[in-house]
Design a protein around this motif. Sequence first.
Motif, mmCIF file in Angstrom:
data_model
loop_
_atom_site.group_PDB
_atom_site.id
_atom_site.type_symbol
_atom_site.label_atom_id
_atom_site.label_comp_id
_atom_site.label_asym_id
_atom_site.label_seq_id
_atom_site.Cartn_x
_atom_site.Cartn_y
_atom_site.Cartn_z
ATOM 1 N N THR A 60 0.840 -1.183 0.000
ATOM 2 C CA THR A 60 0.000 0.000 0.000
ATOM 3 C C THR A 60 0.884 1.244 0.000
ATOM 4 O O THR A 60 1.793 1.347 0.823
ATOM 5 N N PRO A 61 0.626 2.163 -0.924
ATOM 6 C CA PRO A 61 1.429 3.390 -0.922
ATOM 7 C C PRO A 61 1.117 4.214 0.328
ATOM 8 O O PRO A 61 0.035 4.101 0.901
ATOM 9 N N PRO A 62 2.056 5.057 0.736
ATOM 10 C CA PRO A 62 1.791 5.902 1.906
ATOM 11 C C PRO A 62 0.664 6.884 1.601
ATOM 12 O O PRO A 62 0.456 7.280 0.453
ATOM 13 N N THR A 63 -0.052 7.265 2.617
ATOM 14 C CA THR A 63 -1.134 8.232 2.471
ATOM 15 C C THR A 63 -0.553 9.636 2.444
ATOM 16 O O THR A 63 0.245 9.991 3.307
ATOM 17 N N ARG A 64 -0.945 10.400 1.447
ATOM 18 C CA ARG A 64 -0.479 11.786 1.380
ATOM 19 C C ARG A 64 -1.278 12.610 2.375
ATOM 20 O O ARG A 64 -2.495 12.516 2.436
ATOM 21 N N THR A 65 -0.567 13.448 3.081
ATOM 22 C CA THR A 65 -1.232 14.323 4.041
ATOM 23 C C THR A 65 -1.272 15.766 3.553
ATOM 24 O O THR A 65 -1.957 16.593 4.128
#
Length: 163
Positions: free
Chosen positions: A5-10
């Motif tokens: 899973t790609p990191p979640t952009r904040t």
Amino acid sequence: MTAMTPPTRTQPDLSYLLDHTSHVLRTQIAAALAEIGLTARMHCVLVHALERECTQSELAEIGDMDKTTMVVTVDALEKAGLAERRPSSTDRRARIIAVTEEGARTAERSQRIVDEVHEQALGALPEGDRKTFLRLLDHLATGHLSSPTPSPTPARRARQSSR
């Protein structure tokens, strides 16, 4: 194999936003200046050479051009009758780029074109936000983002400001 899973952009991708809008703006300026037979580099040299006596090297630094690109640009300006290489009035060893009368008229015209492209870009923003946007962008460009961070693998350098 497990799917990663790609990191979640904040945050929005500021690098992309700045790079993309800058690239598109440069293409719009290039197309508009091409209509009068200039490149953005030619415009930059004409405008800055009119501000004060500059050598070819000084103009190359202002316009973030390497020596070869600068020579080609000045050659094109000379061929078009817009500028010429002359001895400096303050240092007989140095040669400056002098803008001809036709070059000064062309610089005036090209500056109006660049200003119009900028105005069209800013016109995409709500009128009340334009000055704020420019003020904040200038704050970044002269503050936190004013100088590149040294890196063992330098990023491609953006063109210097034409202030």
